[in-house]
Design a protein around this motif. Structure first.
Motif, PDB file in Angstrom:
ATOM      1  N   LYS A 412     -10.175 -11.720  -2.695  1.00 12.06           N
ATOM      2  CA  LYS A 412      -9.385 -12.045  -2.661  1.00 12.06           C
ATOM      3  C   LYS A 412      -7.866 -11.380  -2.067  1.00 12.06           C
ATOM      4  CE  LYS A 412      -8.810 -13.834  -7.159  1.00 12.06           C
ATOM      5  NZ  LYS A 412      -7.975 -14.575  -8.397  1.00 12.06           N
ATOM      6  N   SER A 413      -8.924  -9.429  -1.768  1.00 13.49           N
ATOM      7  CA  SER A 413      -7.740  -8.968  -1.317  1.00 13.49           C
ATOM      8  C   SER A 413      -8.353  -8.784   0.789  1.00 13.49           C
ATOM      9  CB  SER A 413      -7.504  -7.201  -1.949  1.00 13.49           C
ATOM     10  OG  SER A 413      -8.846  -7.055  -2.067  1.00 13.49           O
ATOM     11  N   GLY A 414      -9.647  -8.832   0.462  1.00 15.01           N
ATOM     12  CA  GLY A 414     -10.519  -8.496   2.357  1.00 15.01           C
ATOM     13  C   GLY A 414     -10.552  -7.064   1.907  1.00 15.01           C
ATOM     14  N   GLY A 415     -10.454  -6.296   0.834  1.00 15.05           N
ATOM     15  CA  GLY A 415     -10.594  -4.994   0.951  1.00 15.05           C
ATOM     16  C   GLY A 415     -11.975  -5.014   0.143  1.00 15.05           C
ATOM     17  N   TYR A 416     -12.371  -3.613  -0.185  1.00 11.76           N
ATOM     18  CA  TYR A 416     -13.840  -2.734  -0.214  1.00 11.76           C
ATOM     19  C   TYR A 416     -13.406  -2.760  -2.083  1.00 11.76           C
ATOM     20  CZ  TYR A 416     -15.882  -5.018   3.524  1.00 11.76           C
ATOM     21  OH  TYR A 416     -16.324  -5.422   4.832  1.00 11.76           O
ATOM     22  N   LEU A 417     -14.329  -2.378  -2.799  1.00  9.96           N
ATOM     23  CA  LEU A 417     -14.399  -1.293  -3.795  1.00  9.96           C
ATOM     24  C   LEU A 417     -15.658  -0.018  -3.736  1.00  9.96           C
ATOM     25  CD1 LEU A 417     -13.212  -0.279  -6.813  1.00  9.96           C
ATOM     26  CD2 LEU A 417     -15.423  -2.905  -7.398  1.00  9.96           C
ATOM     27  N   PHE A 418     -15.181   1.219  -4.344  1.00 10.73           N
ATOM     28  CA  PHE A 418     -16.182   1.630  -3.622  1.00 10.73           C
ATOM     29  C   PHE A 418     -16.742   2.430  -5.019  1.00 10.73           C
ATOM     30  CE2 PHE A 418     -14.285   1.846   0.300  1.00 10.73           C
ATOM     31  CZ  PHE A 418     -15.250   2.043   1.541  1.00 10.73           C
ATOM     32  N   HIS A 465      -3.761   5.873   0.704  1.00 12.73           N
ATOM     33  CA  HIS A 465      -3.930   4.124   1.832  1.00 12.73           C
ATOM     34  C   HIS A 465      -3.985   3.345   0.910  1.00 12.73           C
ATOM     35  CE1 HIS A 465      -6.271   7.967   3.322  1.00 12.73           C
ATOM     36  NE2 HIS A 465      -6.790   7.582   4.390  1.00 12.73           N
ATOM     37  N   TYR A 466      -2.780   3.637  -0.583  1.00 10.08           N
ATOM     38  CA  TYR A 466      -2.221   2.204  -1.094  1.00 10.08           C
ATOM     39  C   TYR A 466      -4.078   1.499  -1.489  1.00 10.08           C
ATOM     40  CZ  TYR A 466       0.672   2.414   2.927  1.00 10.08           C
ATOM     41  OH  TYR A 466       1.929   3.395   3.481  1.00 10.08           O
ATOM     42  N   GLY A 467      -4.920   2.327  -2.600  1.00 11.53           N
ATOM     43  CA  GLY A 467      -5.396   2.003  -2.875  1.00 11.53           C
ATOM     44  C   GLY A 467      -5.419   2.744  -4.545  1.00 11.53           C
ATOM     45  N   THR A 484     -10.676   1.970  -4.635  1.00  9.62           N
ATOM     46  CA  THR A 484     -10.363   0.699  -3.794  1.00  9.62           C
ATOM     47  C   THR A 484     -10.109   1.109  -2.360  1.00  9.62           C
ATOM     48  OG1 THR A 484      -8.279  -0.164  -3.882  1.00  9.62           O
ATOM     49  CG2 THR A 484     -10.177  -0.708  -5.339  1.00  9.62           C
ATOM     50  N   LEU A 485     -10.214   0.869  -1.122  1.00  4.20           N
ATOM     51  CA  LEU A 485      -8.946   0.269  -0.007  1.00  4.20           C
ATOM     52  C   LEU A 485      -9.779  -0.438   0.600  1.00  4.20           C
ATOM     53  CD1 LEU A 485     -11.647   3.812   1.151  1.00  4.20           C
ATOM     54  CD2 LEU A 485      -9.392   3.443   0.653  1.00  4.20           C
TER      55      LEU A 485
END
Length: 487
Positions: A412-418, A465-467, A484-485
């Protein structure tokens, strides 16, 4: 047609409108000059011919139906009610309205049809409909409707979209009292005051208030308007707009709270910087005096005195490191500049830098394919370093620390979960929030070194980093850290 009837029909020459007289067979018996002009034919070209010659084939059936119903008394007045598509001699098509009447018996029941070109009117109506459609569409986009209140009759008119905003249908009469019944009870006194003030000042005062919908939902609406007076300077009408600003009010309140939190955060960072900076100098003085005291009087001190002095020195050095950690924590957000960084390169370089530590502990670290993200390379390297070293530090006795680093894209967000997982000692579920607090340690200092800053750093770095960052674990079963980043 008899000659005397033709002469009698001559009086229609001066009658406004295009007049055509038809016999029982619907054949043209007479045209006035306006009809000649409208259709472009002379009398000799039309008299004796069917009226269909002047009606477009698309409308002939409709035209015949109107005349038939009129003759059968099914309809009494066709003036501006029905229209058909006419066609003139040059082939121009244009809409005409019909006005029918039956002449007296001496005219052999002839039908008199008055045609009026309504092209301009229909074009204007079409343009008005188009503009109204665009207005309604624009109002719908901005969640707005328009209204009018006639103070003389107390009649209120709403646009369609205003009914939608208030969640009401169009049933029943709409008055000011109707509108007022929709006002939230908490705002009724305020609304009354604003309306009375606007009338008294003869100037509409824009204002916002809450309304209560039928499902008990509450909305915020913003009213703008204009007041009109009569020759006696009395307020007779109000017109204006009403906009649903519910989400805007929520956003404004959220932004206000964020601004307050940011101000407090900045204040706390400044306090931490000043406090740690100011504490640094007297602490260094204490450490220096301890060292000088040991050098000058060490031989004269008893074993017990030396033990006390050593404890003081260790505590001072520990406080020095805590102050340095606090200072670095306060300065962390002041050096953030973002760019696209490759997390693969960051982690690989980091593993080279701590290779001796990995070799000493026998740690096994595996890394999946990591993405590029928008962030600061220096602090992101510190983030991964703290999590890796945390996994190595809190390993189980007689068991090699094993750490796995990987990332998945968030659809949905296009970000990544580390994810950083280890096989260490873990922690109780009840402590999963506390581990990110500054200076918070879950394990005894004599067992594990450190000052409780590592995970606090991680939390601040991710939030800068807004995560988001969180952890999952069970005592004795290892820990999993997630953050998240954005890209």
């Amino acid at each position: 047609m008899h000659q005397d009837l033709s002469k009698q029909l001559e009086i229609l020459k001066s009658v406004p409108g295009a007049i055509v007289a038809l016999d029982k067979k619907r054949e043209i018996c007479y045209l006035n000059e306006n009809a000649n002009t409208l259709f472009g034919y002379t009398d000799t070209e039309l008299i004796g011919n069917s009226i269909d010659q002047l009606i477009h084939k698309k409308s002939r059936k409709r035209h015949e139906e109107v005349i038939r119903k009129f003759m059968n008394h099914s309809i009494k007045d066709t003036n501006d009610v029905d229209y058909v598509l006419a066609i003139n001699k040059s082939g121009r098509e244009f809409p005409v309205s019909l006005n029918l009447s039956i002449l007296p018996d001496e005219f052999e029941n002839m039908i008199l049809v008055s045609y009026r070109d309504i092209s301009t009117r229909m074009k204007s109506e079409s343009e008005l409909k188009r503009k109204n459609h665009l207005l309604n569409f624009a109002e719908e986009i901005v969640l707005m409707g328009h209204w009018k209140w006639d103070l003389m009759t107390n009649e209120v008119i709403w646009s369609d979209n205003l009914y939608n905003i208030f969640g009401r249908d169009k049933k029943g009469e709409l008055t000011y009292e109707t509108y007022f019944s929709y006002v939230h009870p908490d705002d009724q006194e305020y609304v009354t005051k604003m309306v009375e003030t606007s009338i008294a000042n003869k100037k509409f005062h824009h204002f916002r208030h809450k309304i209560l919908l039928q499902d008990d939902q509450v909305k915020d609406i913003y009213l703008m308007g204009q007041i009109f007076t009569n020759d006696n300077d009395e307020v007779v009408e109000m017109v204006g707009t009403c906009q649903d600003v519910t989400e805007k009010v929520k956003q404004d309140e959220l932004l206000k709270q964020i601004s307050i939190l940011e101000a407090k955060s900045t204040e706390m960072e400044q306090f931490a910087y000043i406090a740690s900076h100011d504490l640094k100098h007297p602490l260094l003085t204490i450490i220096n005096y301890i060292e000088a005291f040991e050098e000058d009087f060490g031989e004269q001190l008893s074993v017990e005195a030396k033990s006390y002095l050593n404890s003081i020195s260790q505590s001072a050095q520990r406080m020095d490191k805590l102050i340095m950690g606090l200072l670095e924590y306060a300065l962390l957000s002041k050096r953030i500049e973002f760019e696209m960084v490759d997390c693969n390169k960051i982690v690989q370089q980091l593993l080279k830098d701590i290779q001796s530590h990995i070799k000493y502990t026998g740690a096994i670290i595996t890394v999946g394919t990591l993405p590029k993200v928008r962030g600061n390379e220096i602090v992101l390297s510190q983030l991964f370093q703290n999590l890796i070293l945390n996994g190595i530090k809190f390993h189980k006795p007689n068991e090699k620390p094993t750490i796995r680093i990987e990332a998945d894209q968030i659809e949905k967000s296009g970000g990544y979960l580390f994810m950083v997982r280890d096989n260490g000692i873990g922690f109780d579920e009840k402590d999963k929030e506390n581990i990110f607090l500054i200076f918070k340690k879950l394990h005894a200092s004599e067992d594990y070194s450190g000052y409780g800053l590592g995970l606090a750093y991680c939390k601040k770095i991710v939030e800068l980093h807004y995560g988001q960052i969180w952890a999952e674990s069970k005592a004795g079963e290892g820990s999993s850290f997630y953050f998240t980043l954005n890209t």
